[in-house]
Scaffold this motif. Structure first.
Motif, PDB file in Angstrom:
ATOM      1  N   ALA A  65      46.623  31.726  31.747  1.00  0.00           N
ATOM      2  CA  ALA A  65      47.558  32.321  32.701  1.00  0.00           C
ATOM      3  C   ALA A  65      47.727  33.826  32.483  1.00  0.00           C
ATOM      4  N   LEU A  66      47.352  34.305  31.311  1.00  0.00           N
ATOM      5  CA  LEU A  66      47.442  35.737  31.029  1.00  0.00           C
ATOM      6  C   LEU A  66      46.316  36.537  31.669  1.00  0.00           C
ATOM      7  N   ILE A  67      45.254  35.863  32.062  1.00  0.00           N
ATOM      8  CA  ILE A  67      44.056  36.570  32.521  1.00  0.00           C
ATOM      9  C   ILE A  67      44.314  37.451  33.741  1.00  0.00           C
ATOM     10  N   PRO A  68      44.950  36.965  34.818  1.00  0.00           N
ATOM     11  CA  PRO A  68      45.136  37.843  35.988  1.00  0.00           C
ATOM     12  C   PRO A  68      45.913  39.116  35.652  1.00  0.00           C
ATOM     13  N   GLY A  69      46.996  38.989  34.893  1.00  0.00           N
ATOM     14  CA  GLY A  69      47.780  40.162  34.550  1.00  0.00           C
ATOM     15  C   GLY A  69      47.021  41.148  33.681  1.00  0.00           C
ATOM     16  N   GLN A  70      46.267  40.636  32.717  1.00  0.00           N
ATOM     17  CA  GLN A  70      45.491  41.520  31.859  1.00  0.00           C
ATOM     18  C   GLN A  70      44.355  42.197  32.630  1.00  0.00           C
ATOM     19  N   TRP A  71      43.801  41.486  33.595  1.00  0.00           N
ATOM     20  CA  TRP A  71      42.767  42.090  34.434  1.00  0.00           C
ATOM     21  C   TRP A  71      43.360  43.221  35.268  1.00  0.00           C
ATOM     22  N   ASP A  72      44.574  43.038  35.792  1.00  0.00           N
ATOM     23  CA  ASP A  72      45.233  44.106  36.542  1.00  0.00           C
ATOM     24  C   ASP A  72      45.473  45.319  35.646  1.00  0.00           C
ATOM     25  N   ARG A  73      45.943  45.080  34.436  1.00  0.00           N
ATOM     26  CA  ARG A  73      46.214  46.190  33.516  1.00  0.00           C
ATOM     27  C   ARG A  73      44.928  46.918  33.130  1.00  0.00           C
ATOM     28  N   LEU A  74      43.869  46.149  32.971  1.00  0.00           N
ATOM     29  CA  LEU A  74      42.594  46.755  32.609  1.00  0.00           C
ATOM     30  C   LEU A  74      42.091  47.664  33.724  1.00  0.00           C
ATOM     31  N   ARG A  75      42.218  47.219  34.958  1.00  0.00           N
ATOM     32  CA  ARG A  75      41.783  48.050  36.084  1.00  0.00           C
ATOM     33  C   ARG A  75      42.638  49.302  36.216  1.00  0.00           C
ATOM     34  N   GLU A  76      43.920  49.178  35.909  1.00  0.00           N
ATOM     35  CA  GLU A  76      44.788  50.353  35.986  1.00  0.00           C
ATOM     36  C   GLU A  76      44.420  51.389  34.928  1.00  0.00           C
ATOM     37  N   SER A  77      44.062  50.914  33.756  1.00  0.00           N
ATOM     38  CA  SER A  77      43.733  51.840  32.677  1.00  0.00           C
ATOM     39  C   SER A  77      42.320  52.395  32.790  1.00  0.00           C
ATOM     40  N   ARG A  78      41.447  51.668  33.483  1.00  0.00           N
ATOM     41  CA  ARG A  78      40.059  52.106  33.637  1.00  0.00           C
ATOM     42  C   ARG A  78      39.646  51.973  35.109  1.00  0.00           C
ATOM     43  N   PRO A  79      39.993  52.958  35.914  1.00  0.00           N
ATOM     44  CA  PRO A  79      39.725  52.889  37.356  1.00  0.00           C
ATOM     45  C   PRO A  79      38.256  52.681  37.707  1.00  0.00           C
ATOM     46  N   GLU A  80      37.364  53.086  36.802  1.00  0.00           N
ATOM     47  CA  GLU A  80      35.935  52.944  37.100  1.00  0.00           C
ATOM     48  C   GLU A  80      35.512  51.486  37.219  1.00  0.00           C
ATOM     49  N   LEU A  81      36.336  50.565  36.723  1.00  0.00           N
ATOM     50  CA  LEU A  81      35.988  49.152  36.793  1.00  0.00           C
ATOM     51  C   LEU A  81      36.040  48.613  38.219  1.00  0.00           C
ATOM     52  N   VAL A  82      36.693  49.333  39.105  1.00  0.00           N
ATOM     53  CA  VAL A  82      36.776  48.891  40.501  1.00  0.00           C
ATOM     54  C   VAL A  82      35.383  48.724  41.098  1.00  0.00           C
ATOM     55  N   GLU A  83      34.437  49.555  40.640  1.00  0.00           N
ATOM     56  CA  GLU A  83      33.098  49.509  41.226  1.00  0.00           C
ATOM     57  C   GLU A  83      32.339  48.238  40.848  1.00  0.00           C
ATOM     58  N   LEU A  84      32.805  47.523  39.826  1.00  0.00           N
ATOM     59  CA  LEU A  84      32.112  46.309  39.411  1.00  0.00           C
ATOM     60  C   LEU A  84      31.993  45.307  40.548  1.00  0.00           C
ATOM     61  N   PHE A  85      33.059  45.173  41.324  1.00  0.00           N
ATOM     62  CA  PHE A  85      33.078  44.169  42.389  1.00  0.00           C
ATOM     63  C   PHE A  85      33.298  44.811  43.757  1.00  0.00           C
ATOM     64  N   ALA A  86      32.889  46.065  43.889  1.00  0.00           N
ATOM     65  CA  ALA A  86      33.097  46.785  45.145  1.00  0.00           C
ATOM     66  C   ALA A  86      32.355  46.143  46.311  1.00  0.00           C
ATOM     67  N   ASP A  87      31.206  45.514  46.031  1.00  0.00           N
ATOM     68  CA  ASP A  87      30.414  44.911  47.100  1.00  0.00           C
ATOM     69  C   ASP A  87      30.660  43.406  47.229  1.00  0.00           C
ATOM     70  N   ASP A  88      31.664  42.916  46.521  1.00  0.00           N
ATOM     71  CA  ASP A  88      31.972  41.481  46.530  1.00  0.00           C
ATOM     72  C   ASP A  88      33.016  41.206  47.612  1.00  0.00           C
ATOM     73  N   MET A  89      32.559  41.259  48.844  1.00  0.00           N
ATOM     74  CA  MET A  89      33.483  41.224  49.977  1.00  0.00           C
ATOM     75  C   MET A  89      34.284  39.931  50.068  1.00  0.00           C
ATOM     76  N   ASP A  90      33.662  38.810  49.741  1.00  0.00           N
ATOM     77  CA  ASP A  90      34.370  37.535  49.866  1.00  0.00           C
ATOM     78  C   ASP A  90      35.074  37.126  48.573  1.00  0.00           C
ATOM     79  N   GLY A  91      34.918  37.944  47.519  1.00  0.00           N
ATOM     80  CA  GLY A  91      35.589  37.660  46.256  1.00  0.00           C
ATOM     81  C   GLY A  91      34.964  36.542  45.450  1.00  0.00           C
TER      82      GLY A  91
END
Length: 380
Positions: free
Chosen positions: A163-189
């Motif tokens: 249950a901690l995974i979603p929150g930690q993933w959000d925090r990780l993206r906030e601290s490292r904005p470059e991670l957004v590009e990992l799934f930039a082309d993943d339109m359907d998630g």
């Protein structure tokens, strides 16, 4: 002590090993062979961390929160405690001054042993590297396992950890904005959902290897640093430190990849012996046990060091640092091609692939240029 066999694996680019798994290392002496085991947990007591930090992790310079911040900024893969290459990472990974590198971490030592030119690209030139799904998943899993110990012992369950995974993933993206590009082309998630499911599986597997309800770590994500008599400064981040009531210390590192084949176990333990040396020099205590927890294969690799082991590691690091110093002064950072080159982000700058390194940013001996000394080492 129940012993199992380590699962074999080929290098997959997700672990920053001190030496390529494809490069055999001399086996340890028969009576010093690392053991793959499901080991009993070691209770912890206060008083281990830097400047007298206790079990709450409140270490030096801001304590555990500062350690986590340094680790997040400095890690391209939390599986290995690998320090990054940007300015924010210099606190851990091998700070560079106008005269060259001034410290050494396990991952940077591993870089030089794997390929001196890779070390240059990461430490001297500080070339950017693209985030990878595997490395980022490792960082996420590390964060979850660290934060789980904030909960009371009885509440440290697999469902709570997942249950901690979603929150930690959000925090990780906030601290490292470059991670957004990992799934930039993943339109359907779909790819992100699969990636998060894989992280859940790794977290869940950890509960089959260790029982967090019986553990009270003395430290988590502990930044350690010491200066040897030679002046060489060693530093790094230890995933977890357990201290028994008797004072015995266990150093634990999580890996989200698979355990190496037995013939490569010694190479995998280099990082842990590095940490053990730092702890020994800092605290005058030889850790009782070094423990690598491989979540990818469900194996636990343990090794019980003795002072002679750590003295050998120190001699190796001093020789390695002398080689780094010489390369820094001469600009002679040669590529060493191995099968790990396929996962390197810097092939466009590597002579082995027809590339040209960037202009050397440090002073060179009069009359010499980096282009004159940059050569090919050849395969090992």
């Amino acid at each position: 002590m129940e012993t199992t066999t380590a699962g074999g694996t080929e290098p997959d680019g997700t672990e920053t090993a001190p030496a390529a798994e494809g490069t055999p290392a001399p086996p340890p002496a028969p009576d010093r062979t690392p053991t793959v085991t499901a080991d009993a947990p070691m209770p912890a007591v206060d008083g281990f961390g830097a400047d007298g930090a206790g079990a709450d992790g409140a270490g030096a310079d801001g304590g555990e929160a500062a350690n986590r911040a340094a680790g997040a900024a400095a890690s391209t893969t939390a599986e290995s405690g690998d320090a990054g290459v940007g300015p924010a990472a210099q606190a851990v990974a091998g700070t560079v001054s106008t005269a060259g590198p001034v410290s050494l971490s396990p991952s940077r030592a591993g870089d030089f042993m794997q390929c001196p030119l890779l070390y240059r690209f990461r430490v001297i030139d500080r070339l950017p590297e693209k985030p990878s799904e595997a490395a980022t998943r490792g960082t996420l899993v590390h964060a979850v396992l660290e934060r789980l110990f904030d909960a009371p012992a009885a509440e440290r369950t697999a469902p709570r950890a997942k249950a901690l995974i979603p929150g930690q993933w959000d925090r990780l993206r906030e601290s490292r904005p470059e991670l957004v590009e990992l799934f930039a082309d993943d339109m359907d998630g779909e790819r992100l959902a699969r990636w998060l499911t894989e992280a859940e599986q790794l977290v869940e597997r950890w509960f089959t290897l260790e029982d967090p309800t019986r553990l009270e770590p003395a430290e988590r994500e502990l930044f350690v640093e010491t200066e040897l008599d030679s002046g060489l400064r060693l530093r790094g981040i230890i995933d977890r430190v357990d201290v028994a009531p008797t004072g015995e210390v266990r150093i634990v590192d999580y890996k989200t990849g698979k355990a190496p084949r037995p013939e490569y176990a010694e190479g995998a333990l280099f990082q842990m012996k590095f940490y053990a040396l730092v702890v020994w020099r800092l605290k005058k205590i030889v850790p009782r046990r070094l423990q690598l927890v491989y979540l990818g294969s469900g194996d636990v690799l343990t090794y019980d060091p003795v002072p002679a082991d750590l003295e050998r590691v120190e001699r190796k690091l001093l020789a390695l640092w002398e080689a780094i110093r010489l390369a820094t002064e001469t600009g002679d950072w040669r590529p060493r091609p191995t099968k790990l080159c396929g996962w390197c982000d810097h092939r466009a700058h590597c002579p082995e692939f027809g590339g040209t390194p960037p202009p050397y940013p440090l002073p060179l001996p009069r009359g010499r240029t980096a282009a004159q000394v940059q050569g090919r080492m050849g395969p090992e």
